[in-house]
Design a protein around this motif. Structure first.
Motif, PDB file in Angstrom:
ATOM      1  N   THR A  72       0.873  -1.261  -0.140  1.00 15.25           N
ATOM      2  CA  THR A  72       0.012   0.084  -0.103  1.00 15.25           C
ATOM      3  C   THR A  72       0.895   1.380   0.017  1.00 15.25           C
ATOM      4  OG1 THR A  72      -1.744  -1.207   1.271  1.00 15.25           O
ATOM      5  CG2 THR A  72      -1.834   1.311   1.378  1.00 15.25           C
ATOM      6  N   VAL A  73       0.529   1.896  -0.983  1.00 15.91           N
ATOM      7  CA  VAL A  73       1.492   3.344  -1.090  1.00 15.91           C
ATOM      8  C   VAL A  73       0.721   4.564  -0.725  1.00 15.91           C
ATOM      9  CG1 VAL A  73       2.846   4.719  -2.667  1.00 15.91           C
ATOM     10  CG2 VAL A  73       2.737   2.326  -3.086  1.00 15.91           C
ATOM     11  N   ALA A  74       1.042   5.212   0.526  1.00 20.68           N
ATOM     12  CA  ALA A  74       0.517   6.370   0.892  1.00 20.68           C
ATOM     13  C   ALA A  74       1.315   7.515   0.523  1.00 20.68           C
ATOM     14  CB  ALA A  74       0.488   6.268   2.557  1.00 20.68           C
ATOM     15  N   ALA A  75       2.437   7.329   0.237  1.00 20.67           N
ATOM     16  CA  ALA A  75       3.215   8.441  -0.103  1.00 20.67           C
ATOM     17  C   ALA A  75       4.615   8.133  -0.797  1.00 20.67           C
ATOM     18  CB  ALA A  75       3.613   9.273   1.278  1.00 20.67           C
ATOM     19  N   PHE A  76       4.779   8.726  -2.093  1.00 19.29           N
ATOM     20  CA  PHE A  76       6.174   8.581  -2.713  1.00 19.29           C
ATOM     21  C   PHE A  76       6.481   9.895  -3.611  1.00 19.29           C
ATOM     22  CE2 PHE A  76       8.813   6.812  -6.171  1.00 19.29           C
ATOM     23  CZ  PHE A  76       9.583   6.176  -5.615  1.00 19.29           C
ATOM     24  N   ASN A  77       7.067  10.808  -2.800  1.00 16.87           N
ATOM     25  CA  ASN A  77       7.021  12.313  -3.339  1.00 16.87           C
ATOM     26  C   ASN A  77       8.442  12.742  -2.998  1.00 16.87           C
ATOM     27  OD1 ASN A  77       4.150  12.249  -3.730  1.00 16.87           O
ATOM     28  ND2 ASN A  77       3.796  12.740  -1.515  1.00 16.87           N
TER      29      ASN A  77
ATOM     30  N   VAL B 199      -5.943  -0.360  -5.667  1.00 15.25           N
ATOM     31  CA  VAL B 199      -7.609  -0.183  -5.068  1.00 15.25           C
ATOM     32  C   VAL B 199      -7.298   1.186  -4.034  1.00 15.25           C
ATOM     33  CG1 VAL B 199      -9.170  -1.085  -3.556  1.00 15.25           C
ATOM     34  CG2 VAL B 199      -8.199  -2.591  -5.512  1.00 15.25           C
ATOM     35  N   ASN B 200      -8.274   1.909  -3.938  1.00 14.08           N
ATOM     36  CA  ASN B 200      -7.944   3.115  -3.179  1.00 14.08           C
ATOM     37  C   ASN B 200      -8.053   2.516  -1.811  1.00 14.08           C
ATOM     38  OD1 ASN B 200      -7.638   5.043  -4.862  1.00 14.08           O
ATOM     39  ND2 ASN B 200      -9.679   5.400  -5.224  1.00 14.08           N
ATOM     40  N   TYR B 201      -7.369   2.861  -0.941  1.00 12.47           N
ATOM     41  CA  TYR B 201      -7.386   2.311   0.740  1.00 12.47           C
ATOM     42  C   TYR B 201      -6.994   3.453   1.493  1.00 12.47           C
ATOM     43  CZ  TYR B 201      -6.293  -1.333   4.147  1.00 12.47           C
ATOM     44  OH  TYR B 201      -6.645  -2.129   5.133  1.00 12.47           O
ATOM     45  N   GLY B 202      -8.122   4.011   1.957  1.00 14.94           N
ATOM     46  CA  GLY B 202      -8.214   5.148   2.889  1.00 14.94           C
ATOM     47  C   GLY B 202      -7.537   6.347   2.168  1.00 14.94           C
ATOM     48  N   GLU B 203      -7.355   7.543   2.897  1.00 13.92           N
ATOM     49  CA  GLU B 203      -7.288   8.717   2.337  1.00 13.92           C
ATOM     50  C   GLU B 203      -5.818   8.831   1.725  1.00 13.92           C
ATOM     51  OE1 GLU B 203      -7.162  13.514   3.565  1.00 13.92           O
ATOM     52  OE2 GLU B 203      -7.609  11.764   5.141  1.00 13.92           O
ATOM     53  N   ASN B 204      -5.784   8.852   0.303  1.00 11.89           N
ATOM     54  CA  ASN B 204      -4.316   9.197  -0.449  1.00 11.89           C
ATOM     55  C   ASN B 204      -3.724   7.764  -0.487  1.00 11.89           C
ATOM     56  OD1 ASN B 204      -5.183  12.034  -1.144  1.00 11.89           O
ATOM     57  ND2 ASN B 204      -4.140  12.774   0.921  1.00 11.89           N
ATOM     58  N   ALA B 205      -4.233   6.676  -0.292  1.00  9.09           N
ATOM     59  CA  ALA B 205      -3.266   5.483  -0.285  1.00  9.09           C
ATOM     60  C   ALA B 205      -3.790   4.560  -1.118  1.00  9.09           C
ATOM     61  CB  ALA B 205      -3.513   4.944   1.261  1.00  9.09           C
ATOM     62  N   VAL B 206      -3.125   3.821  -1.929  1.00  2.96           N
ATOM     63  CA  VAL B 206      -3.486   2.942  -3.007  1.00  2.96           C
ATOM     64  C   VAL B 206      -3.068   1.436  -2.735  1.00  2.96           C
ATOM     65  CG1 VAL B 206      -3.752   2.352  -5.205  1.00  2.96           C
ATOM     66  CG2 VAL B 206      -3.779   4.831  -4.647  1.00  2.96           C
TER      67      VAL B 206
END
Length: 209
Positions: A55-60, A190-197
């Motif tokens: 699950t990717v929540a951030a990669f910036n 799949v969208n999983y929570g806020e800003n996470a896929v």
């Protein structure tokens, strides 16, 4: 007579000590040989690891040559042995990009894995403003523009084998799980929570012990 008797007693004591010494040596040799024979017959096989999802929540790239990332990875481990248990005394999980570590290490709690058992872990691994080598940052910027990136989830640890009442010394374990992710295409996740896929991978990992 007394001198001869003393020499005679010393000789007997020396022979007794020699017999005890060689008896202990032979006994230890038999035990060691038995353990080696059992070990050879059982043929311990290294555990198998699978990266089930990530699950990717951030990669910036927050600023030049710095990266902020946040992942949750789901890993399964299986003990393929019929008669050998595995002690996971230490397991650290982290993520690398182009051979450079981009997250901090996250420890997985120690555990024991019985015969043919499967364990599943879902640790969070993240890094905030982690320095990235300039040549890697160029590739990172391109990957962000394209919406695709390739990382490796890695596991480093120490394990012990258990055969009956015998427990081996520590062995180093290294697992490498490749993950190819399309961050700009939610059709692959799949969208999983806020800003996470969340991305389903079921990717088998390479393991060395």
């Amino acid at each position: 007579m007394s001198v001869k008797e003393c020499d005679h007693h010393k000789g007997r004591k020396r022979k007794i000590f020699q017999r005890i010494f060689w008896g202990i040596i032979i006994f230890l040799f038999i035990i060691l040989l038995t353990i080696l024979l059992i070990w050879a017959i059982l043929r311990p096989t290294k555990p198998t690891f699978v990266l089930l999802d990530i699950t990717v929540a951030a990669f910036n790239a927050t600023q030049p040559n710095f990266l902020t990332s946040n992942f949750q990875v789901t890993l399964s481990s299986r003990n393929p042995n019929d008669h050998i248990g595995v002690y996971y005394d230490r397991l650290d999980t982290y993520v690398t990009y182009r051979s450079q570590q981009i997250t901090y290490r996250t420890a997985i709690p120690p555990s024991y894995q019985g015969h043919k058992e499967i364990d599943v872990w879902s640790p969070f691994v993240y890094g905030t403003d982690v320095p990235v080598a300039p040549f890697n940052f160029v590739s990172l910027s391109q990957d962000q523009s394209n919406g695709n990136f390739y990382v490796n989830v890695k596991i480093d640890g120490r394990v012990r084998w258990k055969v009956g009442a015998f427990i081996s010394g520590h062995y180093h374990l290294h697992a490498r799980c490749p993950a190819y992710i399309s961050i700009g295409n939610n059709g692959n996740g799949v969208n999983y929570g806020e800003n996470a896929v969340k991305y389903q991978l079921d990717q088998r990992c390479s393991v060395s012990v």
